[in-house]
Design a protein around this motif. Sequence first.
Motif, mmCIF file in Angstrom:
data_model
loop_
_atom_site.group_PDB
_atom_site.id
_atom_site.type_symbol
_atom_site.label_atom_id
_atom_site.label_comp_id
_atom_site.label_asym_id
_atom_site.label_seq_id
_atom_site.Cartn_x
_atom_site.Cartn_y
_atom_site.Cartn_z
ATOM 1 N N GLN A 25 -14.887 -9.546 15.178
ATOM 2 C CA GLN A 25 -14.959 -9.799 16.613
ATOM 3 C C GLN A 25 -16.388 -9.736 17.138
ATOM 4 N N GLU A 26 -17.168 -8.771 16.665
ATOM 5 C CA GLU A 26 -18.509 -8.622 17.218
ATOM 6 C C GLU A 26 -19.446 -9.771 16.830
ATOM 7 N N GLU A 27 -19.060 -10.567 15.828
ATOM 8 C CA GLU A 27 -19.898 -11.679 15.408
ATOM 9 C C GLU A 27 -19.596 -12.970 16.153
ATOM 10 N N LEU A 28 -18.659 -12.955 17.085
ATOM 11 C CA LEU A 28 -18.232 -14.193 17.701
ATOM 12 C C LEU A 28 -18.851 -14.424 19.082
ATOM 13 N N GLU A 29 -20.039 -13.953 19.270
ATOM 14 C CA GLU A 29 -20.869 -14.260 20.442
ATOM 15 C C GLU A 29 -20.184 -13.938 21.768
ATOM 16 N N GLY A 30 -19.514 -12.811 21.841
ATOM 17 C CA GLY A 30 -18.936 -12.362 23.096
ATOM 18 C C GLY A 30 -17.684 -13.084 23.528
ATOM 19 N N LYS A 31 -17.197 -14.051 22.738
ATOM 20 C CA LYS A 31 -15.969 -14.746 23.111
ATOM 21 C C LYS A 31 -14.784 -13.847 22.798
ATOM 22 N N ARG A 32 -13.804 -13.881 23.654
ATOM 23 C CA ARG A 32 -12.660 -12.994 23.493
ATOM 24 C C ARG A 32 -11.700 -13.568 22.452
ATOM 25 N N VAL A 33 -11.560 -12.865 21.345
ATOM 26 C CA VAL A 33 -10.661 -13.272 20.268
ATOM 27 C C VAL A 33 -9.866 -12.054 19.820
ATOM 28 N N PRO A 34 -8.751 -12.257 19.142
ATOM 29 C CA PRO A 34 -7.996 -11.105 18.638
ATOM 30 C C PRO A 34 -8.817 -10.291 17.642
ATOM 31 N N GLN A 35 -8.468 -9.032 17.487
ATOM 32 C CA GLN A 35 -9.219 -8.147 16.605
ATOM 33 C C GLN A 35 -8.672 -8.234 15.187
ATOM 34 N N TYR A 36 -9.121 -9.200 14.455
ATOM 35 C CA TYR A 36 -8.811 -9.318 13.038
ATOM 36 C C TYR A 36 -9.948 -10.084 12.382
ATOM 37 N N PRO A 37 -10.175 -9.837 11.097
ATOM 38 C CA PRO A 37 -11.201 -10.608 10.405
ATOM 39 C C PRO A 37 -10.655 -11.995 10.085
ATOM 40 N N SER A 71 -2.251 -13.122 6.918
ATOM 41 C CA SER A 71 -0.847 -13.054 7.345
ATOM 42 C C SER A 71 -0.490 -11.705 7.955
ATOM 43 N N SER A 72 -1.079 -10.619 7.449
ATOM 44 C CA SER A 72 -0.770 -9.294 7.989
ATOM 45 C C SER A 72 -1.917 -8.832 8.885
ATOM 46 N N LEU A 73 -1.683 -8.832 10.176
ATOM 47 C CA LEU A 73 -2.726 -8.465 11.134
ATOM 48 C C LEU A 73 -2.577 -7.033 11.638
ATOM 49 N N ASP A 74 -1.566 -6.312 11.169
ATOM 50 C CA ASP A 74 -1.327 -4.952 11.641
ATOM 51 C C ASP A 74 -2.392 -3.979 11.139
ATOM 52 N N ASN A 75 -2.773 -4.111 9.896
ATOM 53 C CA ASN A 75 -3.733 -3.206 9.286
ATOM 54 C C ASN A 75 -5.040 -3.963 9.041
ATOM 55 N N TYR A 76 -6.116 -3.508 9.647
ATOM 56 C CA TYR A 76 -7.396 -4.211 9.543
ATOM 57 C C TYR A 76 -7.896 -4.248 8.104
ATOM 58 N N GLN A 77 -7.768 -3.138 7.373
ATOM 59 C CA GLN A 77 -8.293 -3.082 6.000
ATOM 60 C C GLN A 77 -7.539 -4.036 5.075
ATOM 61 N N VAL A 78 -6.230 -4.123 5.235
ATOM 62 C CA VAL A 78 -5.432 -5.043 4.416
ATOM 63 C C VAL A 78 -5.799 -6.490 4.754
ATOM 64 N N ARG A 110 -8.643 -7.543 5.977
ATOM 65 C CA ARG A 110 -9.995 -7.790 5.464
ATOM 66 C C ARG A 110 -9.969 -8.053 3.953
ATOM 67 N N ALA A 111 -9.170 -7.268 3.215
ATOM 68 C CA ALA A 111 -9.049 -7.473 1.770
ATOM 69 C C ALA A 111 -8.449 -8.842 1.457
ATOM 70 N N ASP A 112 -7.472 -9.277 2.254
ATOM 71 C CA ASP A 112 -6.868 -10.597 2.071
ATOM 72 C C ASP A 112 -7.893 -11.701 2.303
ATOM 73 N N VAL A 113 -8.679 -11.575 3.351
ATOM 74 C CA VAL A 113 -9.709 -12.575 3.656
ATOM 75 C C VAL A 113 -10.762 -12.616 2.546
ATOM 76 N N GLU A 114 -11.161 -11.457 2.033
ATOM 77 C CA GLU A 114 -12.160 -11.421 0.964
ATOM 78 C C GLU A 114 -11.624 -12.030 -0.329
ATOM 79 N N LYS A 115 -10.318 -11.844 -0.587
ATOM 80 C CA LYS A 115 -9.712 -12.447 -1.774
ATOM 81 C C LYS A 115 -9.707 -13.975 -1.668
ATOM 82 N N VAL A 116 -9.370 -14.492 -0.499
ATOM 83 C CA VAL A 116 -9.375 -15.942 -0.287
ATOM 84 C C VAL A 116 -10.798 -16.483 -0.394
ATOM 85 N N ARG A 117 -11.756 -15.759 0.141
ATOM 86 C CA ARG A 117 -13.160 -16.173 0.060
ATOM 87 C C ARG A 117 -13.624 -16.229 -1.399
#
Length: 191
Positions: A63-75, A108-115, A117-124
């Motif tokens: 969220q902090e990298e998106l230039e102040g635009k309001r977005v949901p809190q997930y990576p 797919s799972s937005l409830d837990n930030y760490q999970v 983030r791990a999903d996004v890193e795996k896809v990356r």
Amino acid sequence: MGKKLVMAQKRGETRALCLGVAMVVGAAITYYILGTTVLPLYQKSVWTQESTCHLIETNIRDQEELEGKRVPQYPCLWVNVSSVGRWAVLYHTEDTRDQNHQCSYIPSSLDNYQVARADVEKVRARFHEHQDFFCFSTTRENETSVLYRRLYGPQSLLFSLFWPTFLLTGGLLIIVMVKINQSLSILAAQR
């Protein structure tokens, strides 16, 4: 004895005809529902041209990298590719593009930030392993986005139409078999 056999056959034939008619009616209702929900999405899909994409860069955005635009809190993952000789943003599906234009992939799972983030890193990491892959683009000249996977492609349409077609064919087959059986029993009774 003969009258009981005829009555049993008649009850069984009636039940089989009711089953066949119910299957045909169920298939017709399913075709109507699919025709009003899935078919328009398939027809509106402009992502018809399959092409090869080459990975340029990936970036995990918080969220902090998106230039102040309001977005949901997930990576989320941002992916830039080159496709058909031009730069483009890769989106996972049509729905990802509609949910958030700033994210190529939303976990797919937005409830837990760490999970998430791990999903996004795996896809990356998968994108970095396979830098050349197939993607879907549109024939529009000024479009700067491509899709990794189509939700409303021909495969999904055929898969959606398989069971109603199977139901319709089975129902018609039952009706035809009962009618043939009735006509053969009438011919046998006339002898």
